[in-house]
Design a protein around this motif. Structure first.
Motif, PDB file in Angstrom:
ATOM      1  N   SER A 159       0.817  -1.213   0.000  1.00 32.14           N
ATOM      2  CA  SER A 159       0.000   0.000   0.000  1.00 32.14           C
ATOM      3  C   SER A 159       0.851   1.263   0.000  1.00 32.14           C
ATOM      4  CB  SER A 159      -0.949   0.004   1.207  1.00 32.14           C
ATOM      5  OG  SER A 159      -0.221   0.043   2.418  1.00 32.14           O
ATOM      6  N   GLU A 160       2.038   1.200   0.635  1.00 31.89           N
ATOM      7  CA  GLU A 160       2.904   2.375   0.700  1.00 31.89           C
ATOM      8  C   GLU A 160       4.002   2.347  -0.359  1.00 31.89           C
ATOM      9  OE1 GLU A 160       4.185   3.476   4.616  1.00 31.89           O
ATOM     10  OE2 GLU A 160       2.319   2.805   5.549  1.00 31.89           O
ATOM     11  N   GLY A 161       3.969   1.319  -1.206  1.00 33.16           N
ATOM     12  CA  GLY A 161       4.928   1.248  -2.307  1.00 33.16           C
ATOM     13  C   GLY A 161       6.372   1.144  -1.856  1.00 33.16           C
ATOM     14  N   VAL A 162       6.627   0.325  -0.841  1.00 31.36           N
ATOM     15  CA  VAL A 162       7.986   0.172  -0.325  1.00 31.36           C
ATOM     16  C   VAL A 162       8.825  -0.619  -1.321  1.00 31.36           C
ATOM     17  CG1 VAL A 162       9.419  -0.780   1.526  1.00 31.36           C
ATOM     18  CG2 VAL A 162       7.206   0.261   2.061  1.00 31.36           C
ATOM     19  N   LYS A 163       9.844   0.011  -1.875  1.00 32.61           N
ATOM     20  CA  LYS A 163      10.712  -0.661  -2.840  1.00 32.61           C
ATOM     21  C   LYS A 163      12.004  -1.147  -2.182  1.00 32.61           C
ATOM     22  CE  LYS A 163       9.086   1.626  -7.060  1.00 32.61           C
ATOM     23  NZ  LYS A 163       7.890   2.236  -6.484  1.00 32.61           N
ATOM     24  N   GLN A 164      12.480  -0.427  -1.172  1.00 32.06           N
ATOM     25  CA  GLN A 164      13.704  -0.801  -0.474  1.00 32.06           C
ATOM     26  C   GLN A 164      13.424  -0.802   1.024  1.00 32.06           C
ATOM     27  OE1 GLN A 164      16.598  -1.775  -1.592  1.00 32.06           O
ATOM     28  NE2 GLN A 164      16.678  -1.155  -3.727  1.00 32.06           N
ATOM     29  N   PHE A 165      13.226  -1.999   1.586  1.00 32.05           N
ATOM     30  CA  PHE A 165      12.988  -2.098   3.028  1.00 32.05           C
ATOM     31  C   PHE A 165      14.287  -1.970   3.805  1.00 32.05           C
ATOM     32  CE2 PHE A 165      12.631  -5.018   6.779  1.00 32.05           C
ATOM     33  CZ  PHE A 165      11.829  -4.185   7.549  1.00 32.05           C
ATOM     34  N   ALA A 166      15.359  -2.533   3.263  1.00 28.93           N
ATOM     35  CA  ALA A 166      16.657  -2.481   3.936  1.00 28.93           C
ATOM     36  C   ALA A 166      17.752  -2.351   2.893  1.00 28.93           C
ATOM     37  CB  ALA A 166      16.862  -3.734   4.779  1.00 28.93           C
ATOM     38  N   GLN A 167      18.772  -1.565   3.223  1.00 29.73           N
ATOM     39  CA  GLN A 167      19.895  -1.372   2.318  1.00 29.73           C
ATOM     40  C   GLN A 167      21.192  -1.422   3.114  1.00 29.73           C
ATOM     41  OE1 GLN A 167      18.895   1.707  -0.911  1.00 29.73           O
ATOM     42  NE2 GLN A 167      17.645   2.380   0.788  1.00 29.73           N
ATOM     43  N   PHE A 168      22.252  -1.864   2.464  1.00 27.39           N
ATOM     44  CA  PHE A 168      23.530  -1.974   3.153  1.00 27.39           C
ATOM     45  C   PHE A 168      24.021  -0.615   3.623  1.00 27.39           C
ATOM     46  CE2 PHE A 168      23.572  -5.595   0.182  1.00 27.39           C
ATOM     47  CZ  PHE A 168      23.747  -6.621   1.099  1.00 27.39           C
ATOM     48  N   ARG A 169      24.505  -0.584   4.846  1.00 27.64           N
ATOM     49  CA  ARG A 169      25.143   0.636   5.339  1.00 27.64           C
ATOM     50  C   ARG A 169      26.598   0.635   4.889  1.00 27.64           C
ATOM     51  NH1 ARG A 169      24.796   1.495  11.598  1.00 27.64           N
ATOM     52  NH2 ARG A 169      23.942   3.585  11.453  1.00 27.64           N
ATOM     53  N   ILE A 170      27.013   1.724   4.253  1.00 25.30           N
ATOM     54  CA  ILE A 170      28.415   1.889   3.882  1.00 25.30           C
ATOM     55  C   ILE A 170      28.840   3.311   4.236  1.00 25.30           C
ATOM     56  CG2 ILE A 170      28.405   0.177   2.031  1.00 25.30           C
ATOM     57  CD1 ILE A 170      28.074   2.524   0.038  1.00 25.30           C
ATOM     58  N   PRO A 171      30.106   3.492   4.646  1.00 29.41           N
ATOM     59  CA  PRO A 171      30.591   4.850   4.908  1.00 29.41           C
ATOM     60  C   PRO A 171      30.477   5.683   3.635  1.00 29.41           C
ATOM     61  CG  PRO A 171      32.120   3.215   5.777  1.00 29.41           C
ATOM     62  CD  PRO A 171      31.125   2.467   4.938  1.00 29.41           C
ATOM     63  N   PHE A 172      30.211   6.970   3.800  1.00 28.53           N
ATOM     64  CA  PHE A 172      30.068   7.835   2.638  1.00 28.53           C
ATOM     65  C   PHE A 172      31.413   8.497   2.345  1.00 28.53           C
ATOM     66  CE2 PHE A 172      26.927  10.972   0.457  1.00 28.53           C
ATOM     67  CZ  PHE A 172      27.610  10.802  -0.728  1.00 28.53           C
ATOM     68  N   VAL A 173      32.227   7.804   1.555  1.00 34.48           N
ATOM     69  CA  VAL A 173      33.491   8.361   1.088  1.00 34.48           C
ATOM     70  C   VAL A 173      33.297   8.759  -0.363  1.00 34.48           C
ATOM     71  CG1 VAL A 173      35.945   7.947   0.686  1.00 34.48           C
ATOM     72  CG2 VAL A 173      34.817   6.936   2.681  1.00 34.48           C
ATOM     73  N   VAL A 174      33.616  10.002  -0.681  1.00 33.34           N
ATOM     74  CA  VAL A 174      33.351  10.541  -2.018  1.00 33.34           C
ATOM     75  C   VAL A 174      34.248   9.871  -3.056  1.00 33.34           C
ATOM     76  CG1 VAL A 174      33.341  12.620  -3.451  1.00 33.34           C
ATOM     77  CG2 VAL A 174      32.647  12.752  -1.041  1.00 33.34           C
ATOM     78  N   ASP A 175      33.614   9.325  -4.090  1.00 31.70           N
ATOM     79  CA  ASP A 175      34.360   8.702  -5.183  1.00 31.70           C
ATOM     80  C   ASP A 175      34.511   9.652  -6.357  1.00 31.70           C
ATOM     81  OD1 ASP A 175      35.526   6.190  -6.371  1.00 31.70           O
ATOM     82  OD2 ASP A 175      33.960   6.595  -7.855  1.00 31.70           O
ATOM     83  N   SER A 176      33.499  10.512  -6.560  1.00 28.87           N
ATOM     84  CA  SER A 176      33.585  11.485  -7.653  1.00 28.87           C
ATOM     85  C   SER A 176      32.723  12.694  -7.334  1.00 28.87           C
ATOM     86  CB  SER A 176      33.138  10.859  -8.976  1.00 28.87           C
ATOM     87  OG  SER A 176      31.797  10.413  -8.895  1.00 28.87           O
ATOM     88  N   VAL A 177      33.111  13.817  -7.898  1.00 34.84           N
ATOM     89  CA  VAL A 177      32.389  15.084  -7.728  1.00 34.84           C
ATOM     90  C   VAL A 177      31.997  15.575  -9.118  1.00 34.84           C
ATOM     91  CG1 VAL A 177      32.479  17.446  -6.854  1.00 34.84           C
ATOM     92  CG2 VAL A 177      33.726  15.633  -5.663  1.00 34.84           C
ATOM     93  N   ILE A 178      30.714  15.856  -9.300  1.00 30.84           N
ATOM     94  CA  ILE A 178      30.222  16.285 -10.610  1.00 30.84           C
ATOM     95  C   ILE A 178      30.511  17.763 -10.830  1.00 30.84           C
ATOM     96  CG2 ILE A 178      28.179  16.508 -12.075  1.00 30.84           C
ATOM     97  CD1 ILE A 178      26.970  14.171 -10.540  1.00 30.84           C
ATOM     98  N   SER A 179      31.112  18.048 -11.967  1.00 28.84           N
ATOM     99  CA  SER A 179      31.485  19.430 -12.291  1.00 28.84           C
ATOM    100  C   SER A 179      30.257  20.325 -12.385  1.00 28.84           C
ATOM    101  CB  SER A 179      32.252  19.443 -13.620  1.00 28.84           C
ATOM    102  OG  SER A 179      32.584  20.759 -13.989  1.00 28.84           O
ATOM    103  N   GLY A 180      30.365  21.506 -11.813  1.00 27.94           N
ATOM    104  CA  GLY A 180      29.299  22.490 -11.885  1.00 27.94           C
ATOM    105  C   GLY A 180      28.199  22.312 -10.864  1.00 27.94           C
ATOM    106  N   MET A 181      28.250  21.265 -10.040  1.00 30.63           N
ATOM    107  CA  MET A 181      27.238  21.021  -9.014  1.00 30.63           C
ATOM    108  C   MET A 181      27.676  21.659  -7.691  1.00 30.63           C
ATOM    109  SD  MET A 181      24.592  19.254 -10.167  1.00 30.63           S
ATOM    110  CE  MET A 181      23.896  18.165  -8.901  1.00 30.63           C
ATOM    111  N   PRO A 182      26.734  21.810  -6.731  1.00 32.81           N
ATOM    112  CA  PRO A 182      27.043  22.502  -5.475  1.00 32.81           C
ATOM    113  C   PRO A 182      28.232  21.935  -4.706  1.00 32.81           C
ATOM    114  CG  PRO A 182      24.680  22.233  -5.707  1.00 32.81           C
ATOM    115  CD  PRO A 182      25.301  21.480  -6.831  1.00 32.81           C
ATOM    116  N   ALA A 183      28.431  20.622  -4.741  1.00 31.77           N
ATOM    117  CA  ALA A 183      29.538  20.026  -3.990  1.00 31.77           C
ATOM    118  C   ALA A 183      30.878  20.561  -4.464  1.00 31.77           C
ATOM    119  CB  ALA A 183      29.494  18.498  -4.111  1.00 31.77           C
TER     120      ALA A 183
END
Length: 439
Positions: free
Chosen positions: A208-232
């Protein structure tokens, strides 16, 4: 571009499945010397995009991409061509053949689709093997949907089993919830293991709530790439930075970080990160899509991936087992359609297209094609007039009673079946359009 790639994969996959399905009918018809007048990919009301005639059969491609067909002489089918039925039966016609031959002609398409699916699973396991992340390989546990938090799960927990079913991968959890409605989970939290009661109706709530991802792997957020022209990039975030907080709230893992970031959509917030061991804080503008223009390192950098390799002959029984398991799981899920929540999830070509990845990947393409082949086989064998299963039902009746259903009855049954199928097609694709407009 992503839409185009998905659409191309969908068209190619369905074209393969439809051609081989119709070839199954064609093959048995030829074996029993039954005339096949047309063999078409897609339907061709009014005109064909391409056609040629070889022998007694016209081969072609229609302009309406809703499947395909073979037109067998002396058979009431979706063309509703009744002119030839006014003449006495001819030796080359479907209606003049023994019931067992007509039965094999009708199940030929389903048989080919089922064999094709098993063959694809066999080849997938032989070429790519089987890679997955076992629950014990989830070093940092999982991030859960808010529904998970409501029933008592915390981010970082690992679900070890549902009732007595041992969970191998996280995808097992949602499948078990939908199909078996478990009473409890066995959960690992840090060094402790405990049993968590699962409330009734959890699977229906997912639907009823359209749950597509009930659980996802936790991983540290280490930046792999930065998109040019974006806020980051404008804020000074660099590849290799380890992001740990948003707006003063700790969020050292990717999905928690994204959830916090979405709270600042269209606004500026402070992001905390470590660079070369030094804690830094940078003001960053979050765009209207809730993004700042960075991508994390692959989960494979942090999680244990288990791979099973198969030899050519070893992959054969494993492929059969995989195909049967997928089919059984799909059949079990069909009961969900007969609920209000399940009906809302019924989808058409848009939903099918979403099964394919946004970038071309042959492993995903063939895996999805095998799945669709099983669905096509099962749905076609359902005892509904206008489907192969409807013809099979009437043939079985004839074989048991020794009497053929009347031609008028077959005409009306075929017409009713076509109306039902068109209504289902309109409903399913209407659901897709409604969901698209609601997003």
């Amino acid at each position: 571009m992503e839409f185009l790639i998905k659409a191309l994969q969908l068209i190619l996959s369905l074209s393969i499945l439809v051609i081989l399905h119709e070839f199954g009918h064609f093959f048995f018809a030829k074996i029993f010397k039954t005339r096949v007048e047309k063999f078409y990919l897609f339907f061709n009301p009014g005109f064909s995009l391409f056609k040629f005639k070889k022998g007694e059969t016209e081969y072609g491609i229609g302009w309406l991409p809703l499947g395909g067909y073979v037109k067998i002489a002396g058979m009431i089918d979706e063309s509703m061509d009744k002119e030839q039925l006014k003449q006495p039966p001819q030796p080359w016609e479907f209606r003049s053949k023994p019931a067992w031959q007509r039965l094999l002609i009708m199940v030929g398409g389903v048989l080919v689709n089922f064999i094709l699916a098993l063959f694809i699973f066999w080849m997938i396991l032989f070429k790519w093997g089987e890679s997955y992340i076992p629950v014990e390989g989830a070093k940092y546990g999982y991030s859960y949907h808010p529904i998970g938090h409501e029933i008592g799960l915390e981010d970082g927990d690992i679900i070890l089993s549902a009732d007595t079913f041992k969970v191998e991968t996280i995808s097992d959890v949602v499948r078990y919830i939908l199909l078996e409605e478990p009473d409890s989970f066995t959960v690992q939290r840090g060094d402790s293991v405990f049993r968590l009661t699962v409330p009734d109706g959890l699977g229906q709530r997912f639907l009823s709530e359209g749950v597509k991802q009930f659980a996802q792997f936790r991983i540290p957020f280490v930046v792999d790439s930065v998109i040019s022209g974006m806020p980051a990039e404008e804020a000074g975030i660099k590849k290799g930075d380890s992001l740990v907080a948003v707006g003063g709230t700790e969020a050292p893992f990717f999905y928690e970080f994204v959830a916090e970031l979405n709270k600042y959509t269209g606004d500026t917030t402070i992001i905390s990160l470590y660079r070369d061991g030094v804690l830094m804080s940078l003001p960053v503008m979050v765009n209207k899509s809730g993004k700042i223009g960075i991508a994390p390192r692959s989960p494979s950098n942090y999680l244990e991936i288990k791979t099973n390799k198969y030899g050519f002959f070893e992959a054969f029984p494993a492929g059969i087992s995989r195909g049967v398991s997928v089919l059984v799981s799909y059949v079990k899920q069909l009961r969900l359609i007969f609920t209000r929540e399940g009906m809302r999830q019924v989808g058409g070509f848009g939903t099918i297209g979403s099964l394919f990845p946004a970038s071309w990947d042959w492993l995903s393409f063939w895996r999805t094609t095998a799945f669709l082949s099983l669905i096509l086989a099962f749905m076609n064998i359902l005892p509904i007039p206008a489907l192969d299963g409807g013809h099979v039902l009437f043939l079985l009746y004839e074989m048991v009673t020794g009497r053929k259903p009347g031609e008028k009855f077959m005409e009306y049954a075929q017409l009713i079946g076509m109306i039902l199928l068109i209504a289902l097609l309109l409903y399913a694709n209407g659901n897709d359009i409604f969901r698209w407009l609601s997003e």
